[in-house]
Write an enzyme that holds these catalytic residues in place. Sequence first.
Site, PDB file in Angstrom:
ATOM      1  N   CYS A   1       5.319  -1.984  33.204  1.00 48.51           N
ATOM      2  CA  CYS A   1       6.563  -2.445  33.093  1.00 48.51           C
ATOM      3  C   CYS A   1       6.785  -3.362  34.446  1.00 48.51           C
ATOM      4  CB  CYS A   1       7.703  -1.431  33.208  1.00 48.51           C
ATOM      5  SG  CYS A   1       9.188  -1.918  33.116  1.00 48.51           S
TER       6      CYS A   1
ATOM      7  N   CYS B   1      10.063  -2.525  36.419  1.00 47.04           N
ATOM      8  CA  CYS B   1       9.754  -1.525  37.300  1.00 47.04           C
ATOM      9  C   CYS B   1       9.077  -1.797  38.524  1.00 47.04           C
ATOM     10  CB  CYS B   1       9.152  -0.231  36.426  1.00 47.04           C
ATOM     11  SG  CYS B   1       9.631   0.251  34.955  1.00 47.04           S
TER      12      CYS B   1
END
Length: 275
Positions: free
Chosen positions: A128, A131
């Site tokens: 991600c 993230c």
Amino acid sequence: MSCLPAGFSVSGSSSPIFNNRERGSSLSSRVCSSIGGLQFRGSNSKEIWGNTLDFPDQKGFSNWSNKSPNLDPVYAQGTLSFPKKAQKWWEKSLQPNMVEIESAQELVEYLRNAGDRLVVLNFFSPGCGGCKALHPKICQLAESNSNTIFLTVNYEEHKPMCYALHVHVLPFFRFYRGADGKVCSFSCTNATIKKFKDALAKHGTERCSLGPAKGLEEKELLALASIDLISKDLVPLSSPEEEKVQELVEAAKSSSFSIDESKVELKEGNAMVAA
């Protein structure tokens, strides 16, 4: 340090050089130019004990043969170096109050043992991009809020648990506080980090709540237990029938009538109070 028996021979195109570091010592050896190797004849092998063999070129040294296995050993010194394991992005800049969750059981126990401290649950995935970009700022906030517990859950490693908790978007955060249980949940990125900071300021203030830490909701515990991710002992033993019976008992206590609690019976599918 490698140990080679005296009398060994080295086959290859390059000729090794024996570097005798002890002055005045003698060595019985012979260079065999026909095979491009070095041989030790073991008549005086103790004189080379502990000395160093320097090899200027490692090419062609693929075949080693032992000519005299019964002779005293010769020690050759060398250095081995191993490259350091590359650190993953979610392992960098971690603070003492940041913990990566390894199982659903561990998550439940952390939440229940947090007392009145604020717990931030961070769901992330190694792939991600949001993230990864947010990680350094979360670490900074963890450092400046040392009394808050930051728990991280790797979505890729704990998909069944994330499904049971209805986590379907990343990065995703849940805030828990004492007896209140979950106080907020949301997704945010670098662009919306203010949402995270505001929640941290609102729920991270010092206060005292009544009762033990609640942690996950009962339906979430039941979902985790149903797929054997946590022990069924962690699920509260409550049902609508039991709650109804308890309400009747409390109502009777507050009235002018008395009730014998030992005669309160609970039947499957039907709550019945007998006095």
